[in-house]
Every structure is written in C-alpha cells, then in structure tokens.
Motif scaffolding. Structure first.
Motif, PDB file in Angstrom:
ATOM      1  N   LEU A 125       0.835  -1.204   0.000  1.00 39.89           N
ATOM      2  CA  LEU A 125       0.000   0.000   0.000  1.00 39.89           C
ATOM      3  C   LEU A 125       0.869   1.254   0.000  1.00 39.89           C
ATOM      4  O   LEU A 125       0.533   2.253  -0.656  1.00 39.89           O
ATOM      5  N   ALA A 126       1.973   1.218   0.709  1.00 34.76           N
ATOM      6  CA  ALA A 126       2.896   2.359   0.716  1.00 34.76           C
ATOM      7  C   ALA A 126       3.446   2.612  -0.686  1.00 34.76           C
ATOM      8  O   ALA A 126       3.527   3.760  -1.143  1.00 34.76           O
ATOM      9  N   ARG A 127       3.822   1.546  -1.350  1.00 34.80           N
ATOM     10  CA  ARG A 127       4.351   1.675  -2.713  1.00 34.80           C
ATOM     11  C   ARG A 127       3.346   2.363  -3.627  1.00 34.80           C
ATOM     12  O   ARG A 127       3.690   3.278  -4.395  1.00 34.80           O
ATOM     13  N   VAL A 140       2.848   6.160  -2.670  1.00 29.32           N
ATOM     14  CA  VAL A 140       3.940   6.996  -3.175  1.00 29.32           C
ATOM     15  C   VAL A 140       3.806   7.187  -4.685  1.00 29.32           C
ATOM     16  O   VAL A 140       4.013   8.292  -5.207  1.00 29.32           O
ATOM     17  N   GLU A 141       3.457   6.124  -5.390  1.00 29.33           N
ATOM     18  CA  GLU A 141       3.253   6.246  -6.839  1.00 29.33           C
ATOM     19  C   GLU A 141       2.163   7.264  -7.155  1.00 29.33           C
ATOM     20  O   GLU A 141       2.325   8.138  -8.022  1.00 29.33           O
ATOM     21  N   ARG A 142       1.048   7.186  -6.430  1.00 30.31           N
ATOM     22  CA  ARG A 142      -0.051   8.106  -6.683  1.00 30.31           C
ATOM     23  C   ARG A 142       0.346   9.538  -6.367  1.00 30.31           C
ATOM     24  O   ARG A 142       0.025  10.469  -7.116  1.00 30.31           O
ATOM     25  N   ALA A 143       1.062   9.723  -5.255  1.00 22.44           N
ATOM     26  CA  ALA A 143       1.514  11.066  -4.887  1.00 22.44           C
ATOM     27  C   ALA A 143       2.422  11.637  -5.966  1.00 22.44           C
ATOM     28  O   ALA A 143       2.319  12.815  -6.332  1.00 22.44           O
ATOM     29  N   ALA A 164       8.548   9.295 -13.697  1.00 22.64           N
ATOM     30  CA  ALA A 164       7.461   8.527 -14.307  1.00 22.64           C
ATOM     31  C   ALA A 164       7.942   7.161 -14.772  1.00 22.64           C
ATOM     32  O   ALA A 164       7.237   6.150 -14.643  1.00 22.64           O
ATOM     33  N   THR A 165       9.169   7.106 -15.309  1.00 23.97           N
ATOM     34  CA  THR A 165       9.735   5.826 -15.739  1.00 23.97           C
ATOM     35  C   THR A 165      10.040   4.936 -14.547  1.00 23.97           C
ATOM     36  O   THR A 165       9.752   3.731 -14.558  1.00 23.97           O
ATOM     37  N   TYR A 166      10.620   5.532 -13.520  1.00 22.90           N
ATOM     38  CA  TYR A 166      11.003   4.756 -12.335  1.00 22.90           C
ATOM     39  C   TYR A 166       9.797   4.143 -11.633  1.00 22.90           C
ATOM     40  O   TYR A 166       9.891   3.055 -11.060  1.00 22.90           O
ATOM     41  N   PRO A 186       1.102  -3.580 -10.155  1.00 29.07           N
ATOM     42  CA  PRO A 186       0.507  -2.691  -9.155  1.00 29.07           C
ATOM     43  C   PRO A 186      -0.908  -3.098  -8.758  1.00 29.07           C
ATOM     44  O   PRO A 186      -1.293  -2.965  -7.588  1.00 29.07           O
ATOM     45  N   ASP A 187      -1.697  -3.584  -9.723  1.00 34.23           N
ATOM     46  CA  ASP A 187      -3.072  -3.974  -9.404  1.00 34.23           C
ATOM     47  C   ASP A 187      -3.099  -5.164  -8.446  1.00 34.23           C
ATOM     48  O   ASP A 187      -3.907  -5.211  -7.508  1.00 34.23           O
TER      49      ASP A 187
END
Length: 370
Positions: free
Chosen positions: A302-304, A307-310, A341-343, A349-350
């Motif tokens: 969930l943290a991953r 952070v991606e969404r942020a 964005a690449t990183y 993720p789903d």
C-alpha cells in the motif's frame, strides 16, 4: 557508540546533499553519475550497509539503521534518480546476502565491494531466459538477463536462474566482461543514466559457493514484497526534487504569491508529506520482528502505491503550474518528471493493491512499532 557513529554518517550525508543539490542532474542525461557514486563511497555509504560484525552501521539489519537507510535512498534519489535506482539494487543484494547467505558469503561480499564496486540485482530474463544445470561439482549458466541497470558499472550481479527442476535459484556472478554486454530494450523515455542493458551468462561456470540460499528463497515472503519500500524511498527523493524545482521556478518568475499557484504549492507539500509518512511506515514494517508476514507485505504494498499516486499527482500539478516550460526537453524539471514517471513503472501494481486490500478486509491495521 553505535548511535554516535550513525549520527556522524547522517551528518556527512547531509553535507554531501547540500553540496550536490545545486549541480546539474547529469550532462548529458544518459551519462552515468560516476562522480556522485564516488562521493557516496567516500563518506562510507556503502560500508554502512553492512552489519556491525563487518564494521558497518547495520543499515540493512536494524530498525534504527533502516531509518538512516531511508534518508540515504531519499537523498540519493533527490540528487539523481538513476543512481538511486542503482543504489537501491546494490542495497537489495546486500540485504539478500545478509538474509540467505552464509557467514563466509557475507564476508566475501564485503571484500568484493570494499573499493566502492557496484552490485546489481538482475532478475528479469531476456531471450533466452537464464537457466542453471549441474555439471559434476560445479554449475553452468545459460541465457540472458535483460533490463539490467548499471550494465557498465555493476561488477557483481545477484541473478536468478531456473534449475532443471523448475526452481528459481539465486547466484552471485561477476559481470565485468564487456563482450557479454548486450543492448537494452531500447532508449527509455527516462532513467537513461542508469544504463539499462542486457548481459549474456551463457557458458559461465559457478561453484557451489556462488549459489545463495535455497531454491525458492528469492520469492520468499515477506522479503520479496517488503523490499519494495526501498524503491519508494528513492521515488520520494524524486518527489522532493520536483517540489523544490517548482518552488524555485515560481519564485524566479515572481509568481509564487499568486493565489492559484499557492494552492498548487500547498497541494504539492501535502503530497510530499503523505509520501514521506508512507515510506517511514513501510520501512518500520519491513524491519519489524513482531508483525505477521502478511501484515508486512500488505503495508509495504500500500505504501508503494501511495507513493506512486503522490508522484503522479505531483507531476500533473507541476505541469499545470509551469505550463509549456515543464515540457522543454533538457530542463531540470522536465528530466526529473520523465525519470520519475519511468522509475514508478514497477510490476503488478493492481495485484499489490488487491492483495493488500484482501488482507486488511479481514484484519486490523498492525502496529509497525511495538
């Protein structure tokens, strides 16, 4: 004494960060940041990863060291996301050898890396996939690893190979032969400085001492999923850099007091702080000795995603705030957005989201610190 040594290292890291943060990211942008790598080595960042028994600071072993590792990865990601990616892979190798290696393997790794050599974790197969077969007292590899970060800088790779029985086996393999290097998947939109390529292991002979752990250990939970918090820490560094660049650009334009821009800056700060809290929570979970394995993997997953969404929301905010200038190739803000964005394109993720949700539907949120 341990706390004092840790504090001294953090002070050195902060001074390095202050010195380097105003420098260009990488000129040209596909150039590996070798000077920054040397600077990190000079302050003892690589030695600090090892246990106290190996004269390190336990950044990969203890909860206190883990919080310092957050800072190391975050600061490196802020200065250069490509190096942050390579450093995160290096840390992963040290961590896996610490978990699954013998005492002699841990000591041998420290000796191999003592001059600042970079280790990499290369697990994505190319065509053909990497296999391993036993030949008398030794083993023989065949196949190619693709998407190998730091292909020209990594001197030792932890790879996975499929055995004759279909099991995933980990091995530590020297990767210094340039004739074995292969082209990467193509020119990536971002993260070009990480030097992603392929490496052909066909015909390499290994001894039993080169194999790490037991078959299947690489996929063993919670470490397999929990380790992704380190990638989130590097991405958080990219978020830090974008927020700083946004503020600097608006100040330089005399637009920082515009109410609409102030609203965006406020939203950017919220995203930055939210990502920071999630990374700290994930790091504490990863080093926990009392949490269930499913709790650890679910918190980190969930943290991953948080952070991606942020990061993705921040990229949109920056583009709206700065307009077309945010799309001028070569500008620092444009490069950071592409790199970030690449990183962020990490696998599955789903699946990470639904598995975590499935667990917490039936379980309360755990305490990461007892």
């Amino acid at each position: 004494m341990y706390a004092e040594n840790l504090a001294d290292f953090e002070s050195k890291l902060q001074r390095l960060f202050e010195e380097w943060k105003t420098r260009p990211l990488s000129v040209p942008e596909n150039q590996f940041p070798a000077d920054l790598l040397k600077a990190l080595h000079a302050i003892g960042a690589f030695d600090a990863l090892f246990s106290a028994e190996e004269n390190g600071l336990g950044l990969c072993q203890t909860p206190t060291g883990g919080l310092t590792l957050v800072t190391l990865l975050r600061r490196t990601g802020s200065l250069n996301l490509a190096l942050g990616r390579c450093l995160e892979g290096h840390v992963n190798v040290v961590r896996l050898v610490e978990l699954y290696g013998t005492t002699s393997q841990r000591h041998a790794l420290k000796l191999r890396l003592k001059e600042g050599s970079l280790a990499g974790i290369w697990v994505t197969d190319g065509n053909p996939a990497v296999t391993i077969v036993r030949e008398g007292p030794s083993y023989r590899l065949s196949g190619i690893k693709g998407f190998a970060s730091g292909i020209k800088q990594v001197s030792l790779a932890l790879i996975t190979a499929t055995s004759e029985h279909g099991d995933a086996v980990m091995a530590l393999v020297p990767t210094t032969r340039s004739e074995r290097q292969r082209p990467g998947p193509g020119t990536l939109t971002g993260m070009q400085a990480s030097g992603t390529g392929g490496y052909d292991f066909t015909g390499l002979q290994l001894s039993p001492e080169d194999l790490l752990g037991s078959a299947g250990d690489y996929l063993r939970q919670p470490e397999f999923s929990a380790g992704s918090w380190r990638g989130s820490a590097v991405a958080l560094g990219g978020i830090d850099r974008l927020v700083d660049l946004l503020r600097q650009e608006l100040l330089a334009r005399g637009r920082a007091d515009n109410p609409h821009q102030l609203a965006r800056i406020g939203e950017a700060l919220i995203l930055q702080k939210t990502a920071s809290m999630w990374v700290k929570e994930a790091a504490q979970a990863a080093y926990s000795t009392h949490m269930k394995s499913e709790d650890v993997t679910s918190v980190v997953n969930l943290a991953r995603l948080a952070v991606e969404r942020a990061a993705l929301d921040l990229i949109t905010l920056v583009q709206r705030s700065l307009g077309v200038s945010a799309f001028i190739k070569g500008n620092a803000v444009e490069q950071v957005m592409r790199d970030l964005a690449t990183y962020l394109r990490q696998p599955a993720p789903d699946e990470a989201l639904t598995e975590a949700a499935s667990w917490f539907v039936h379980h309360d949120w755990p305490k990461t610190v007892p």
